[in-house]
Design a protein around this motif. Structure first.
Motif, mmCIF file in Angstrom:
data_model
loop_
_atom_site.group_PDB
_atom_site.id
_atom_site.type_symbol
_atom_site.label_atom_id
_atom_site.label_comp_id
_atom_site.label_asym_id
_atom_site.label_seq_id
_atom_site.Cartn_x
_atom_site.Cartn_y
_atom_site.Cartn_z
ATOM 1 N N GLY A 139 -33.923 36.779 55.030
ATOM 2 C CA GLY A 139 -33.425 35.532 55.591
ATOM 3 C C GLY A 139 -32.952 34.588 54.510
ATOM 4 N N HIS A 140 -32.359 33.500 54.925
ATOM 5 C CA HIS A 140 -31.932 32.465 53.994
ATOM 6 C C HIS A 140 -33.168 31.774 53.419
ATOM 7 N N ASP A 141 -33.288 31.780 52.106
ATOM 8 C CA ASP A 141 -34.442 31.178 51.451
ATOM 9 C C ASP A 141 -34.368 29.650 51.525
ATOM 10 N N SER A 142 -35.536 29.034 51.526
ATOM 11 C CA SER A 142 -35.588 27.565 51.568
ATOM 12 C C SER A 142 -34.825 26.929 50.417
ATOM 13 N N SER A 143 -34.815 27.592 49.267
ATOM 14 C CA SER A 143 -34.132 27.040 48.099
ATOM 15 C C SER A 143 -32.610 27.143 48.189
ATOM 16 N N ASN A 144 -32.108 27.839 49.197
ATOM 17 C CA ASN A 144 -30.657 27.986 49.304
ATOM 18 C C ASN A 144 -29.968 26.646 49.540
ATOM 19 N N LEU A 145 -30.689 25.705 50.122
ATOM 20 C CA LEU A 145 -30.100 24.380 50.375
ATOM 21 C C LEU A 145 -29.642 23.708 49.089
ATOM 22 N N GLU A 179 -39.705 38.734 47.340
ATOM 23 C CA GLU A 179 -38.958 38.099 46.263
ATOM 24 C C GLU A 179 -37.768 37.312 46.787
ATOM 25 N N ARG A 180 -37.281 36.410 45.946
ATOM 26 C CA ARG A 180 -36.017 35.739 46.201
ATOM 27 C C ARG A 180 -34.915 36.561 45.542
ATOM 28 N N VAL A 181 -33.814 36.742 46.250
ATOM 29 C CA VAL A 181 -32.719 37.566 45.743
ATOM 30 C C VAL A 181 -31.414 36.802 45.895
ATOM 31 N N LEU A 182 -30.477 37.080 45.000
ATOM 32 C CA LEU A 182 -29.192 36.393 44.994
ATOM 33 C C LEU A 182 -28.122 37.302 45.589
ATOM 34 N N ARG A 183 -27.424 36.786 46.606
ATOM 35 C CA ARG A 183 -26.404 37.550 47.319
ATOM 36 C C ARG A 183 -25.026 36.962 47.050
ATOM 37 N N PRO A 184 -24.113 37.746 46.477
ATOM 38 C CA PRO A 184 -22.759 37.237 46.260
ATOM 39 C C PRO A 184 -22.111 36.834 47.575
ATOM 40 N N VAL A 185 -21.400 35.736 47.557
ATOM 41 C CA VAL A 185 -20.721 35.228 48.745
ATOM 42 C C VAL A 185 -19.236 35.134 48.445
ATOM 43 N N ALA A 186 -18.416 35.548 49.387
ATOM 44 C CA ALA A 186 -16.966 35.438 49.225
ATOM 45 C C ALA A 186 -16.590 33.968 49.348
ATOM 46 N N ALA A 187 -16.540 33.289 48.227
ATOM 47 C CA ALA A 187 -16.373 31.831 48.221
ATOM 48 C C ALA A 187 -15.095 31.401 48.909
ATOM 49 N N GLU A 188 -14.056 32.248 48.877
ATOM 50 C CA GLU A 188 -12.792 31.824 49.443
ATOM 51 C C GLU A 188 -12.825 31.697 50.956
ATOM 52 N N GLY A 196 -25.990 36.513 56.410
ATOM 53 C CA GLY A 196 -25.730 37.302 55.240
ATOM 54 C C GLY A 196 -24.468 38.117 55.336
ATOM 55 N N ASP A 197 -23.649 37.907 56.379
ATOM 56 C CA ASP A 197 -22.359 38.549 56.360
ATOM 57 C C ASP A 197 -21.529 37.865 55.288
ATOM 58 N N GLN A 198 -20.398 38.379 55.011
ATOM 59 C CA GLN A 198 -19.604 37.938 53.868
ATOM 60 C C GLN A 198 -20.342 38.225 52.567
ATOM 61 N N ASP A 199 -21.306 39.181 52.578
ATOM 62 C CA ASP A 199 -21.964 39.540 51.332
ATOM 63 C C ASP A 199 -21.169 40.674 50.695
ATOM 64 N N ARG A 200 -19.883 40.469 50.597
ATOM 65 C CA ARG A 200 -19.028 41.455 49.969
ATOM 66 C C ARG A 200 -19.388 41.547 48.490
ATOM 67 N N GLY A 201 -19.190 42.688 47.914
ATOM 68 C CA GLY A 201 -19.645 42.890 46.545
ATOM 69 C C GLY A 201 -21.043 43.456 46.554
ATOM 70 N N ASP A 212 -31.539 34.362 49.095
ATOM 71 C CA ASP A 212 -32.203 34.949 50.251
ATOM 72 C C ASP A 212 -33.667 35.219 49.956
ATOM 73 N N ALA A 213 -34.466 35.222 51.000
ATOM 74 C CA ALA A 213 -35.864 35.668 50.921
ATOM 75 C C ALA A 213 -35.910 37.103 51.430
ATOM 76 N N LEU A 214 -36.558 37.976 50.674
ATOM 77 C CA LEU A 214 -36.665 39.383 51.045
ATOM 78 C C LEU A 214 -38.115 39.801 50.963
ATOM 79 N N VAL A 215 -38.630 40.339 52.063
ATOM 80 C CA VAL A 215 -40.006 40.835 52.104
ATOM 81 C C VAL A 215 -40.004 42.198 52.769
ATOM 82 N N ARG A 216 -40.570 43.161 52.085
ATOM 83 C CA ARG A 216 -40.704 44.514 52.631
ATOM 84 C C ARG A 216 -42.185 44.866 52.664
ATOM 85 N N LEU A 217 -42.634 45.317 53.828
ATOM 86 C CA LEU A 217 -44.042 45.656 54.008
ATOM 87 C C LEU A 217 -44.162 47.005 54.693
#
Length: 221
Positions: A139-145, A179-188, A196-201, A212-217
């Motif tokens: 999901g979108h991490d709180s720090s994304n703001l 963990e928190r993870v960084l997802r490239p965004v198509a800025a244009e 998380g669509d537009q996560d091209r790249g 993003d926040a990522l948790v796998r259990l």
């Protein structure tokens, strides 16, 4: 946003999230042996369709009838052997009933609801896991703001990995990754997305990024 608001948003444009799966879903799940999967808040079905293409028997659940209708139309264009592995259900992630045998995989990708509702949905997702099953929450991490781009601007529907772990405390799951993870965004595109669509790249690429926040259990076998 309630189901009516999401219906309106989906109806306003075609393929709001695109057709390709989310990059983190691909990274975390591509190597798993196929089984029974549940995609909660499946939207237009991009992650469900990708999983079905890998051999998973997938149930995609969403509370937007417009999104599910679009998922069904996409399914109709798939090869029969893939389409036959997809089932679409109208329902609420906070109150769905899982079959007694449970699921080998549950995906919760970019579910945007307040903390109390999120906790209810995640605990149901955990309870739906069969022994040896995997739960992936993205999901979108709180720090994304303040540190990222795009995504919801309402802090009430954002969360951190620590929040997910707190939500699932005592559920009997083993943490594989949080963990928190960084997802490239198509800025244009100027797109402010839900999921998380537009996560091209590729994850970890340069340019504009969303946090993003990522948790796998896993449930022990």
């Amino acid at each position: 946003m309630d189901s009516r608001a999401w219906d309106e948003r989906y109806a306003a444009s075609e393929l709001v999230w695109g057709t390709g799966p989310n990059a983190w879903v691909v990274r975390e799940l591509a190597g798993l042996a196929p089984g029974r999967a549940l995609d909660l808040a499946a939207g237009e079905g991009r992650n469900s369709i990708w999983l079905a293409g890998l051999g998973w028997e997938v149930t995609g659940l969403d509370f937007s009838t417009v999104a599910l209708g679009r998922a069904e139309r996409l399914t109709a264009a798939l090869p029969d052997e893939v389409a036959d592995r997809l089932t679409w259900r109208h329902g609420d992630a906070r109150g769905f009933e899982a079959p007694p045998e449970g699921y080998d995989l549950v995906v919760v990708a970019y579910l945007q609801i307040p903390a109390e509702d999120r906790r209810a949905a995640l605990r149901r997702a955990a309870a739906a896991l069969a022994p040896g099953g995997t739960l992936l929450v993205v999901g979108h991490d709180s720090s994304n703001l303040t540190e990222g781009v795009g995504g919801p601007q309402d802090p009430a529907v954002l969360y951190a990995p620590e929040d997910v772990l707190a939500d699932l405390a005592g559920a009997g799951l083993r943490t594989v990754r949080a963990e928190r993870v960084l997802r490239p965004v198509a800025a244009e595109t100027g797109h402010r997305d839900r999921g998380g669509d537009q996560d091209r790249g590729r994850p970890g690429g340069g340019g504009a990024v969303a946090v993003d926040a990522l948790v796998r259990l896993e449930r022990p076998a």
